[in-house]
Design a protein around this motif. Sequence first.
Motif, PDB file in Angstrom:
ATOM      1  N   ALA A   9       0.840  -1.206   0.000  1.00 47.31           N
ATOM      2  CA  ALA A   9       0.000   0.000   0.000  1.00 47.31           C
ATOM      3  C   ALA A   9       0.875   1.257   0.000  1.00 47.31           C
ATOM      4  O   ALA A   9       0.600   2.218  -0.734  1.00 47.31           O
ATOM      5  CB  ALA A   9      -0.943  -0.010   1.209  1.00 47.31           C
ATOM      6  N   TRP A  10       1.926   1.257   0.807  1.00 41.60           N
ATOM      7  CA  TRP A  10       2.838   2.410   0.827  1.00 41.60           C
ATOM      8  C   TRP A  10       3.566   2.560  -0.511  1.00 41.60           C
ATOM      9  O   TRP A  10       3.736   3.665  -1.018  1.00 41.60           O
ATOM     10  CB  TRP A  10       3.858   2.280   1.960  1.00 41.60           C
ATOM     11  N   ALA A  11       3.993   1.444  -1.084  1.00 45.08           N
ATOM     12  CA  ALA A  11       4.685   1.496  -2.371  1.00 45.08           C
ATOM     13  C   ALA A  11       3.776   2.088  -3.438  1.00 45.08           C
ATOM     14  O   ALA A  11       4.202   2.937  -4.232  1.00 45.08           O
ATOM     15  CB  ALA A  11       5.148   0.098  -2.772  1.00 45.08           C
ATOM     16  N   THR A  12       2.516   1.677  -3.442  1.00 49.52           N
ATOM     17  CA  THR A  12       1.542   2.209  -4.408  1.00 49.52           C
ATOM     18  C   THR A  12       1.318   3.695  -4.176  1.00 49.52           C
ATOM     19  O   THR A  12       1.294   4.494  -5.122  1.00 49.52           O
ATOM     20  CB  THR A  12       0.212   1.435  -4.291  1.00 49.52           C
ATOM     21  N   PHE A  13       1.161   4.079  -2.914  1.00 44.29           N
ATOM     22  CA  PHE A  13       0.939   5.489  -2.566  1.00 44.29           C
ATOM     23  C   PHE A  13       2.069   6.369  -3.096  1.00 44.29           C
ATOM     24  O   PHE A  13       1.839   7.382  -3.746  1.00 44.29           O
ATOM     25  CB  PHE A  13       0.816   5.628  -1.044  1.00 44.29           C
ATOM     26  N   PHE A  14       3.316   5.965  -2.837  1.00 46.38           N
ATOM     27  CA  PHE A  14       4.452   6.771  -3.271  1.00 46.38           C
ATOM     28  C   PHE A  14       4.660   6.703  -4.783  1.00 46.38           C
ATOM     29  O   PHE A  14       5.036   7.694  -5.403  1.00 46.38           O
ATOM     30  CB  PHE A  14       5.724   6.356  -2.527  1.00 46.38           C
ATOM     31  N   ALA A  15       4.423   5.543  -5.375  1.00 43.22           N
ATOM     32  CA  ALA A  15       4.577   5.401  -6.830  1.00 43.22           C
ATOM     33  C   ALA A  15       3.629   6.344  -7.569  1.00 43.22           C
ATOM     34  O   ALA A  15       4.002   6.933  -8.590  1.00 43.22           O
ATOM     35  CB  ALA A  15       4.335   3.958  -7.246  1.00 43.22           C
ATOM     36  N   ARG A  16       2.422   6.511  -7.049  1.00 47.02           N
ATOM     37  CA  ARG A  16       1.458   7.433  -7.664  1.00 47.02           C
ATOM     38  C   ARG A  16       1.952   8.873  -7.625  1.00 47.02           C
ATOM     39  O   ARG A  16       1.525   9.700  -8.414  1.00 47.02           O
ATOM     40  CB  ARG A  16       0.108   7.341  -6.964  1.00 47.02           C
ATOM     41  N   GLN A  17       2.829   9.167  -6.695  1.00 40.29           N
ATOM     42  CA  GLN A  17       3.386  10.516  -6.579  1.00 40.29           C
ATOM     43  C   GLN A  17       4.730  10.641  -7.299  1.00 40.29           C
ATOM     44  O   GLN A  17       5.399  11.657  -7.190  1.00 40.29           O
ATOM     45  CB  GLN A  17       3.532  10.891  -5.109  1.00 40.29           C
ATOM     46  N   GLY A  18       5.130   9.587  -7.991  1.00 41.94           N
ATOM     47  CA  GLY A  18       6.380   9.613  -8.737  1.00 41.94           C
ATOM     48  C   GLY A  18       7.615   9.410  -7.886  1.00 41.94           C
ATOM     49  O   GLY A  18       8.723   9.741  -8.294  1.00 41.94           O
ATOM     50  N   VAL A  19       7.444   8.855  -6.697  1.00 43.85           N
ATOM     51  CA  VAL A  19       8.567   8.631  -5.780  1.00 43.85           C
ATOM     52  C   VAL A  19       9.006   7.171  -5.880  1.00 43.85           C
ATOM     53  O   VAL A  19       8.187   6.256  -5.782  1.00 43.85           O
ATOM     54  CB  VAL A  19       8.162   8.958  -4.322  1.00 43.85           C
ATOM     55  N   LYS A  20      10.312   6.968  -6.078  1.00 43.88           N
ATOM     56  CA  LYS A  20      10.846   5.609  -6.143  1.00 43.88           C
ATOM     57  C   LYS A  20      10.952   5.052  -4.728  1.00 43.88           C
ATOM     58  O   LYS A  20      11.449   5.716  -3.826  1.00 43.88           O
ATOM     59  CB  LYS A  20      12.215   5.622  -6.806  1.00 43.88           C
ATOM     60  N   VAL A  21      10.483   3.825  -4.552  1.00 46.24           N
ATOM     61  CA  VAL A  21      10.457   3.198  -3.237  1.00 46.24           C
ATOM     62  C   VAL A  21      11.350   1.970  -3.236  1.00 46.24           C
ATOM     63  O   VAL A  21      11.288   1.151  -4.152  1.00 46.24           O
ATOM     64  CB  VAL A  21       9.015   2.781  -2.857  1.00 46.24           C
ATOM     65  N   ILE A  22      12.189   1.866  -2.211  1.00 46.54           N
ATOM     66  CA  ILE A  22      13.024   0.686  -2.015  1.00 46.54           C
ATOM     67  C   ILE A  22      12.843   0.256  -0.567  1.00 46.54           C
ATOM     68  O   ILE A  22      13.109   1.029   0.352  1.00 46.54           O
ATOM     69  CB  ILE A  22      14.515   0.992  -2.273  1.00 46.54           C
ATOM     70  N   PHE A  23      12.384  -0.949  -0.387  1.00 39.43           N
ATOM     71  CA  PHE A  23      12.247  -1.477   0.968  1.00 39.43           C
ATOM     72  C   PHE A  23      13.524  -2.216   1.323  1.00 39.43           C
ATOM     73  O   PHE A  23      14.106  -2.906   0.491  1.00 39.43           O
ATOM     74  CB  PHE A  23      11.035  -2.411   1.060  1.00 39.43           C
ATOM     75  N   SER A  24      13.944  -2.037   2.559  1.00 42.85           N
ATOM     76  CA  SER A  24      15.165  -2.700   2.995  1.00 42.85           C
ATOM     77  C   SER A  24      14.989  -3.191   4.418  1.00 42.85           C
ATOM     78  O   SER A  24      14.071  -2.792   5.126  1.00 42.85           O
ATOM     79  CB  SER A  24      16.351  -1.738   2.915  1.00 42.85           C
ATOM     80  N   ASN A  25      15.892  -4.057   4.808  1.00 43.05           N
ATOM     81  CA  ASN A  25      15.929  -4.562   6.163  1.00 43.05           C
ATOM     82  C   ASN A  25      17.369  -4.415   6.632  1.00 43.05           C
ATOM     83  O   ASN A  25      18.236  -5.202   6.226  1.00 43.05           O
ATOM     84  CB  ASN A  25      15.471  -6.028   6.186  1.00 43.05           C
ATOM     85  N   GLY A  26      17.618  -3.401   7.445  1.00 42.11           N
ATOM     86  CA  GLY A  26      18.974  -3.127   7.913  1.00 42.11           C
ATOM     87  C   GLY A  26      19.559  -4.246   8.738  1.00 42.11           C
ATOM     88  O   GLY A  26      20.768  -4.471   8.740  1.00 42.11           O
ATOM     89  N   GLN A  27      18.705  -4.987   9.422  1.00 41.82           N
ATOM     90  CA  GLN A  27      19.185  -6.073  10.272  1.00 41.82           C
ATOM     91  C   GLN A  27      19.642  -7.265   9.433  1.00 41.82           C
ATOM     92  O   GLN A  27      20.687  -7.851   9.681  1.00 41.82           O
ATOM     93  CB  GLN A  27      18.070  -6.488  11.225  1.00 41.82           C
ATOM     94  N   LEU A  28      18.858  -7.609   8.407  1.00 43.84           N
ATOM     95  CA  LEU A  28      19.183  -8.755   7.566  1.00 43.84           C
ATOM     96  C   LEU A  28      19.972  -8.379   6.317  1.00 43.84           C
ATOM     97  O   LEU A  28      20.523  -9.237   5.649  1.00 43.84           O
ATOM     98  CB  LEU A  28      17.899  -9.486   7.144  1.00 43.84           C
TER      99      LEU A  28
END
Length: 172
Positions: A9-28
């Motif tokens: 849902a967050w990725a879709t929200f930001f993509a609609r605004q033209g923002v590139k989204v990268i999810f990461s896991n700093g621990q892993l």
Amino acid sequence: MISTADRNAWATFFARQGVKVIFSNGQLGMGSVKLGRIAKSLATDVNTKRRTKGLLPRAARAGIVGYPNVGKSSLINRLLNRRIVEKQTLPGVTRELKWVRFGKDLELLDSPGILPMRLTDQAVAIKLAICDDIGERSYDVTDVGTILVQMLARLPAIGDSHLKLIARCASE
């Protein structure tokens, strides 16, 4: 630290605004290589634009901000491939802003956890207290512990794990 549905849902929200989204896991470490590559690329782009305007190049700056204990310092350490900023599973370890160099064109800001000034939703405030994301001076530990036990009591029993929990709590 979020569900797949919320992440999408967050990725879709930001993509609609033209923002590139990268999810990461700093621990892993998942996604950190891609994030680091893109961050360095953006920093290089900033200096390219500065040169076209007749300005001298300098390191671009990016802030890493968020709630306490979400992995801000872990992410920075992952990106740098070494432990440069202190991290622990307790809130409040990062007490001041600290800039760290990431390559020649980028500096990252490690920041303390940020909480809203007022938490109007008490259910959210209680969950943050249960996760130890709010300092103990902000709430009554006994009240929060009682609410946690009530929440756990509503969960379906899995084997005898609830008996172990009761025994452990009774011994402390």
